[in-house]
Design a protein around this motif. Sequence first.
Motif, short mmCIF file in Angstrom:
data_model
loop_
_atom_site.label_atom_id
_atom_site.label_comp_id
_atom_site.label_asym_id
_atom_site.label_seq_id
_atom_site.Cartn_x
_atom_site.Cartn_y
_atom_site.Cartn_z
N ALA A 1 18.84 -29.43 3.39
CA ALA A 1 19.54 -28.95 4.59
C ALA A 1 20.09 -27.54 4.36
CB ALA A 1 20.66 -29.91 4.95
N SER A 2 19.92 -26.69 5.37
CA SER A 2 20.40 -25.30 5.28
C SER A 2 20.61 -24.77 6.69
CB SER A 2 19.40 -24.44 4.51
OG SER A 2 18.18 -24.35 5.23
N ALA A 3 20.84 -23.47 6.76
CA ALA A 3 21.05 -22.88 8.07
C ALA A 3 19.78 -22.95 8.92
CB ALA A 3 21.49 -21.42 7.92
N LYS A 4 18.61 -22.99 8.27
CA LYS A 4 17.35 -23.04 9.00
C LYS A 4 16.70 -24.41 8.99
CE LYS A 4 16.30 -18.17 8.07
NZ LYS A 4 15.31 -17.22 7.49
N VAL A 5 17.28 -25.35 8.27
CA VAL A 5 16.72 -26.70 8.19
C VAL A 5 17.81 -27.70 8.57
CG1 VAL A 5 15.66 -28.45 6.72
CG2 VAL A 5 15.12 -26.03 6.36
N SER A 6 17.58 -28.41 9.66
CA SER A 6 18.53 -29.41 10.13
C SER A 6 18.09 -30.80 9.66
CB SER A 6 18.62 -29.39 11.66
OG SER A 6 19.02 -28.10 12.11
N LEU A 7 19.03 -31.57 9.13
CA LEU A 7 18.74 -32.91 8.64
C LEU A 7 19.46 -33.93 9.51
CD1 LEU A 7 17.61 -34.89 6.52
CD2 LEU A 7 19.66 -34.44 5.14
N VAL A 8 18.69 -34.81 10.12
CA VAL A 8 19.25 -35.88 10.94
C VAL A 8 18.94 -37.19 10.23
CG1 VAL A 8 19.25 -37.01 13.19
CG2 VAL A 8 18.85 -34.53 13.02
N GLU A 9 19.97 -37.94 9.86
CA GLU A 9 19.79 -39.13 9.04
C GLU A 9 20.67 -40.26 9.56
OE1 GLU A 9 23.09 -37.69 5.72
OE2 GLU A 9 20.95 -37.63 5.24
N HIS B 1 8.09 -22.59 5.25
CA HIS B 1 8.60 -21.28 4.82
C HIS B 1 7.45 -20.31 4.56
CE1 HIS B 1 12.37 -23.20 4.82
NE2 HIS B 1 12.32 -23.74 3.59
N ARG B 2 6.33 -20.82 4.07
CA ARG B 2 5.24 -19.95 3.66
C ARG B 2 4.36 -19.52 4.83
NH1 ARG B 2 1.26 -21.20 -1.47
NH2 ARG B 2 0.11 -19.23 -1.44
N HIS B 3 4.15 -20.43 5.79
CA HIS B 3 3.16 -20.16 6.84
C HIS B 3 3.78 -19.92 8.22
CE1 HIS B 3 0.03 -21.18 3.97
NE2 HIS B 3 0.60 -22.37 3.75
N ALA B 4 4.99 -20.44 8.44
CA ALA B 4 5.59 -20.30 9.77
C ALA B 4 6.47 -19.07 9.89
CB ALA B 4 6.40 -21.54 10.13
N GLY B 5 6.72 -18.39 8.78
CA GLY B 5 7.53 -17.18 8.84
C GLY B 5 8.96 -17.43 8.39
N GLU B 6 9.64 -16.33 8.00
CA GLU B 6 11.00 -16.44 7.48
C GLU B 6 12.00 -16.89 8.53
OE1 GLU B 6 12.07 -12.77 5.71
OE2 GLU B 6 10.53 -12.85 4.13
N HIS B 7 11.72 -16.66 9.79
CA HIS B 7 12.69 -17.00 10.84
C HIS B 7 12.41 -18.37 11.46
CE1 HIS B 7 14.18 -12.91 10.54
NE2 HIS B 7 12.93 -12.45 10.70
N ALA B 8 11.43 -19.07 10.99
CA ALA B 8 11.11 -20.38 11.55
C ALA B 8 12.19 -21.39 11.19
CB ALA B 8 9.75 -20.86 11.03
N ARG B 9 12.44 -22.28 12.11
CA ARG B 9 13.41 -23.36 11.88
C ARG B 9 12.65 -24.66 11.68
NH1 ARG B 9 18.57 -23.04 12.63
NH2 ARG B 9 18.66 -25.25 13.20
N ALA B 10 13.31 -25.58 10.96
CA ALA B 10 12.69 -26.88 10.67
C ALA B 10 13.73 -27.98 10.87
CB ALA B 10 12.13 -26.92 9.26
N VAL C 1 9.06 -34.27 9.63
CA VAL C 1 9.40 -32.85 9.40
C VAL C 1 8.71 -32.04 10.48
CG1 VAL C 1 9.32 -30.92 7.80
CG2 VAL C 1 9.57 -33.25 6.91
N ARG C 2 9.51 -31.33 11.29
CA ARG C 2 8.97 -30.56 12.41
C ARG C 2 9.47 -29.13 12.33
NH1 ARG C 2 10.77 -29.53 17.57
NH2 ARG C 2 12.58 -30.88 17.23
N ASP C 3 8.62 -28.18 12.74
CA ASP C 3 9.03 -26.77 12.75
C ASP C 3 8.64 -26.14 14.07
OD1 ASP C 3 6.37 -25.28 12.58
OD2 ASP C 3 6.20 -26.56 10.81
N ASP C 4 9.13 -24.94 14.31
CA ASP C 4 8.84 -24.23 15.56
C ASP C 4 7.92 -23.04 15.32
OD1 ASP C 4 10.50 -22.59 14.20
OD2 ASP C 4 11.98 -22.34 15.81
N PRO D 1 -1.93 -25.74 18.42
CA PRO D 1 -1.78 -24.29 18.26
C PRO D 1 -0.65 -23.75 19.14
CG PRO D 1 -4.10 -24.88 18.47
CD PRO D 1 -3.31 -26.12 18.76
N GLY D 2 0.24 -22.98 18.51
CA GLY D 2 1.33 -22.35 19.23
C GLY D 2 2.51 -23.26 19.51
N GLN D 3 2.50 -24.50 19.06
CA GLN D 3 3.58 -25.44 19.37
C GLN D 3 4.23 -26.03 18.12
OE1 GLN D 3 2.60 -28.35 22.40
NE2 GLN D 3 0.97 -27.04 23.22
N GLY D 4 4.09 -25.35 17.01
CA GLY D 4 4.72 -25.84 15.79
C GLY D 4 3.91 -26.95 15.13
N THR D 5 4.45 -27.45 14.04
CA THR D 5 3.77 -28.49 13.25
C THR D 5 4.72 -29.66 13.02
OG1 THR D 5 2.41 -26.85 12.11
CG2 THR D 5 2.59 -29.02 11.08
#
Length: 408
Positions: free
Chosen positions: A284-292, A319-328, A343-346, A387-391
């Motif tokens: 969990a971090s500023a860019k990664v939200s953990l819901v448990e 972090h590697r493919h979605a860019g530094e500003h991507a959230r997860a 695990v979902r990203d934008d 494509p274009g809708q995250g993973t």
Amino acid sequence: MAKQVRVMRMSVEQPLWRALTGYRVLTMLYAVGLFATAYDEYDRPGVAIAYYVVLCVWTLATLPRVQNAAACTKPFLAVDLAIAITGIVLTPLVVNDHHIDSGGPTLPSIWTAGSVLAFAIKGGWRWAALASTPVAAANLIERGHPARDTVHNVILVWVASIAIGYVVEVARASERTLARALEIEAATRERERLARDIHDSVLQVLAMVQRRGAVMGGEAAELGRMAGEQEVALRTLVSGGLTSVSRVSDDVTQGAVVHVVDEERDDDEPDGPLDLRALLAPYASAKVSLVEPGAPVPLPPPAARELAAAVGAALDNVHRHAGEHARAWILVEDEPDEVIVTVRDDGPGIAEGRLAQAEGEGRLGVAQSIRGRLRDLGGSAELISPPGQGTEVELKVPKVSRGKAGLR
């Protein structure tokens, strides 16, 4: 860290040795019983009694010799067969003519078949044929002529012993094949485990050095280029060259033996389940939200650690493919029969066919670090990436092991 070694024994012939042990004792008692019930037909009962004393002492004293193939040596087999043949040849000297003409039993009776069967189990059908031939000759000599019942008994012993010997040979070959298959499976699983560990550590560091070196330029750029070359070489080695003999097989006296070397285990590892939430909390971090869930999510320690590592591999891909500003986002669901982690990203998503191409290039982030881990746990990993809708990566692990599950 310590490795645990378990020994698996596979032996079809071992039950045959146990059956032979019981057969020898029972047929010894049977032969003595026949002598007692037909005592009047013996002209020289003293000689018969002496033979039965030798037979009983030999049978009982040599029971450990018919426990397995190692103890059943060639000298023992030769002496055992000699005692049986001696009893057959002695029969005409101790019984009257009526006993022989009526087809009465020889002194060892069906105990003789035990000697022949020992040859069959020890050495296969060729040894069985070798042992049954002198027994057949001795029976024909004892009877004086090839009577129907004598020929019938001789052929029966001959065919049965050769058949059992052949079955033993086939069983031994099958055991060796199975042991080899287990060895190959273990080597493959060990290679996949090493590939995951290397991908999660060494390859990630080499990739980072390559990127940072390219940005910094100068000597750092040359260092980055060398790191990139080593990354490619290591990926090639991981994807096709690593082997491990975690299980080895030998054709020993007690069947095929497979030594199973388990994965490394910490001696201080708790015996009870681990709370998956504690392992996922560091992500969990500023860019990664953990819901448990509010309650603990217990899993066996190996399953909990591997599931957490798969989540880490999915986040590394973000972090590697979605860019530094991507959230997860990480969502943990504790179902009655399984644990589901999503695990979902934008990010921009994954282009069609990119995963297959990456796997062909030796990039095993999804194939091994995620799907491979879940497969070993008996779970599944599903990846959805329009494509274009995250993973979105959905990881499912059963709370009770149910074997290997199919992966999509």
